[in-house]
Motif scaffolding. Structure first.
Motif, PDB file in Angstrom:
ATOM      1  N   ALA A 102       0.819  -1.214   0.000  1.00  0.00           N
ATOM      2  CA  ALA A 102       0.000   0.000   0.000  1.00  0.00           C
ATOM      3  C   ALA A 102       0.854   1.266   0.000  1.00  0.00           C
ATOM      4  O   ALA A 102       0.444   2.307  -0.512  1.00  0.00           O
ATOM      5  CB  ALA A 102      -0.928  -0.008   1.207  1.00  0.00           C
ATOM      6  N   LEU A 103       2.052   1.171   0.569  1.00  0.00           N
ATOM      7  CA  LEU A 103       2.935   2.336   0.677  1.00  0.00           C
ATOM      8  C   LEU A 103       4.021   2.362  -0.396  1.00  0.00           C
ATOM      9  O   LEU A 103       4.870   3.254  -0.396  1.00  0.00           O
ATOM     10  CB  LEU A 103       3.608   2.336   2.059  1.00  0.00           C
ATOM     11  N   SER A 104       4.018   1.383  -1.288  1.00  0.00           N
ATOM     12  CA  SER A 104       5.152   1.197  -2.204  1.00  0.00           C
ATOM     13  C   SER A 104       5.349   2.363  -3.175  1.00  0.00           C
ATOM     14  O   SER A 104       6.462   2.560  -3.683  1.00  0.00           O
ATOM     15  CB  SER A 104       4.981  -0.112  -2.990  1.00  0.00           C
ATOM     16  N   ASP A 105       4.303   3.138  -3.444  1.00  0.00           N
ATOM     17  CA  ASP A 105       4.453   4.277  -4.357  1.00  0.00           C
ATOM     18  C   ASP A 105       5.491   5.278  -3.858  1.00  0.00           C
ATOM     19  O   ASP A 105       6.244   5.855  -4.650  1.00  0.00           O
ATOM     20  CB  ASP A 105       3.110   4.995  -4.540  1.00  0.00           C
ATOM     21  N   ASP A 106       5.519   5.499  -2.548  1.00  0.00           N
ATOM     22  CA  ASP A 106       6.415   6.508  -1.974  1.00  0.00           C
ATOM     23  C   ASP A 106       7.616   5.899  -1.245  1.00  0.00           C
ATOM     24  O   ASP A 106       8.423   6.638  -0.679  1.00  0.00           O
ATOM     25  CB  ASP A 106       5.639   7.388  -0.982  1.00  0.00           C
ATOM     26  N   LEU A 107       7.715   4.586  -1.257  1.00  0.00           N
ATOM     27  CA  LEU A 107       8.753   3.916  -0.471  1.00  0.00           C
ATOM     28  C   LEU A 107      10.018   3.750  -1.303  1.00  0.00           C
ATOM     29  O   LEU A 107       9.999   3.108  -2.357  1.00  0.00           O
ATOM     30  CB  LEU A 107       8.235   2.547  -0.005  1.00  0.00           C
ATOM     31  N   ARG A 108      11.114   4.310  -0.810  1.00  0.00           N
ATOM     32  CA  ARG A 108      12.406   4.197  -1.481  1.00  0.00           C
ATOM     33  C   ARG A 108      13.406   3.610  -0.492  1.00  0.00           C
ATOM     34  O   ARG A 108      13.741   4.234   0.516  1.00  0.00           O
ATOM     35  CB  ARG A 108      12.895   5.568  -1.962  1.00  0.00           C
TER      36      ARG A 108
END
Length: 339
Positions: A102-108
């Motif tokens: 769910a958070l992968s869009d902003d997860l680096r």
């Protein structure tokens, strides 16, 4: 230890040289023993599973994750890692993976960070349910739960610090595949999906317990249990465990705390393990269990196997060795835990 050559049922006859009616009691004995172990575990797990699901539906787990997000910076991890780890601690590794999706869009993250977070998830996941099993098996749920979370945080911090200092594992990790996995990205399941999934999980636990009871009895009869115990003796001396607890602990380490815990509950009632042996065995299982399945899950994220398996297992053994010394008769920790 797990042989069924002792008296079966109420017949008063041993299996060896027994008449056919006694031999036919063997499957019944296996079934009753397995069912008793399963019901013991289910009575512990089901209420906790319901409470955790309700908390998840109400968004309380996300609140906890947001609260610990600032602390993630101290561990060298992004704020989103707080939500992921909180979800993992309160649900399970699959719940943590769903949060990550769910958070992968902003997860680096790089390999070092994903390895650190993955190790933290392996140390501390499904804590409410699993530590309830630990408590029923005869050890402090508060102590073993705190041990899991504390060691997880310290280990994660050590990994990110060491990798930052020496420039190890700096390659970026791509989590794009998680956004394309609808099963992971779906979030909290609806009630019926959760009921069906939970029922399947409990049914699988029953099947595995039946298999374990049969398998361990066969190993005992073939002498494999004694051989494994002898091979594990150096580690047992290091960890402070009684030799007879080795096969049970090994099952939990390989397959999962619920299975190892069920066996320890049953064996304690039959053989009377000491409080110290129960604490050490269950601390070992709390820190390091389901070694194959859980490790493979975290490896799919791009984590380094040395960090999440080899070094983590070594650290676990070192902690158990220290715990064994701290819980010797008369030691302050032994008195505190009433061992």
């Amino acid at each position: 230890m797990f042989g069924l050559d002792y008296n079966l049922g109420h017949s008063g006859l041993s299996l060896e040289g027994a008449p056919m009616t006694s031999i036919l009691d063997y499957p019944r004995t296996i079934a009753l023993r397995s069912l008793r172990m399963f019901l013991t575990i289910a009575r512990i797990m089901v209420p906790v599973m319901v409470l955790v699901y309700i908390a998840q539906r109400l968004g309380l787990i996300a609140v906890v994750g947001d609260a610990i997000a600032p602390a993630m910076a101290l561990l060298g991890l992004p704020p989103e890692a707080g939500i992921i780890w909180a979800t993992t601690i309160l649900t399970n590794i699959y719940g943590g993976l769903a949060s990550m999706a769910a958070l992968s869009d902003d997860l680096r993250m790089n390999v070092a960070q994903i390895s650190a977070l993955g190790a933290m998830m392996l140390f501390a996941h499904n804590v409410p349910t699993e530590q309830s099993v630990v408590r029923r098996a005869g050890a402090s749920a508060l102590f073993t739960g705190a041990l899991r979370v504390t060691l997880g945080a310290l280990y994660g911090a050590a990994v990110t610090w060491a990798c930052d200092t020496w420039g190890w594992l700096r390659e970026p990790v791509s989590l794009d595949w998680m956004r394309q996995d609808s099963a992971l990205a779906g979030g909290t399941p609806d009630v019926w999906s959760w009921l069906w999934s939970s029922t399947q999980s409990l049914a699988m636990i029953l099947v595995i317990i039946v298999f374990l009871v049969c398998f361990l009895d066969i190993l005992e009869r073939l002498g494999v249990t004694r051989l494994v115990t002898r091979l594990l003796t150096p580690l047992l001396r290091l960890s402070g465990l009684e030799e007879r607890a080795a096969p049970l602990t090994t099952v939990g380490v390989l397959l999962g705390l619920a299975y190892g815990g069920a066996l320890i509950i049953e064996a304690t009632e039959r053989e009377g393990y000491s409080a110290r042996t129960r604490l050490l065995a269950l601390s070992w299982l709390s820190l390091c269990h389901a070694l194959i399945e859980d490790t493979l899950l975290i490896l799919t994220l791009g984590a380094d196997i040395w960090v999440i398996l080899v070094i983590r297992t070594t650290v676990t053994l070192a902690v158990l060795a220290g715990l064994a010394r701290l819980t010797l008769p008369g030691a302050p920790l032994a008195r505190l835990l009433k061992l």
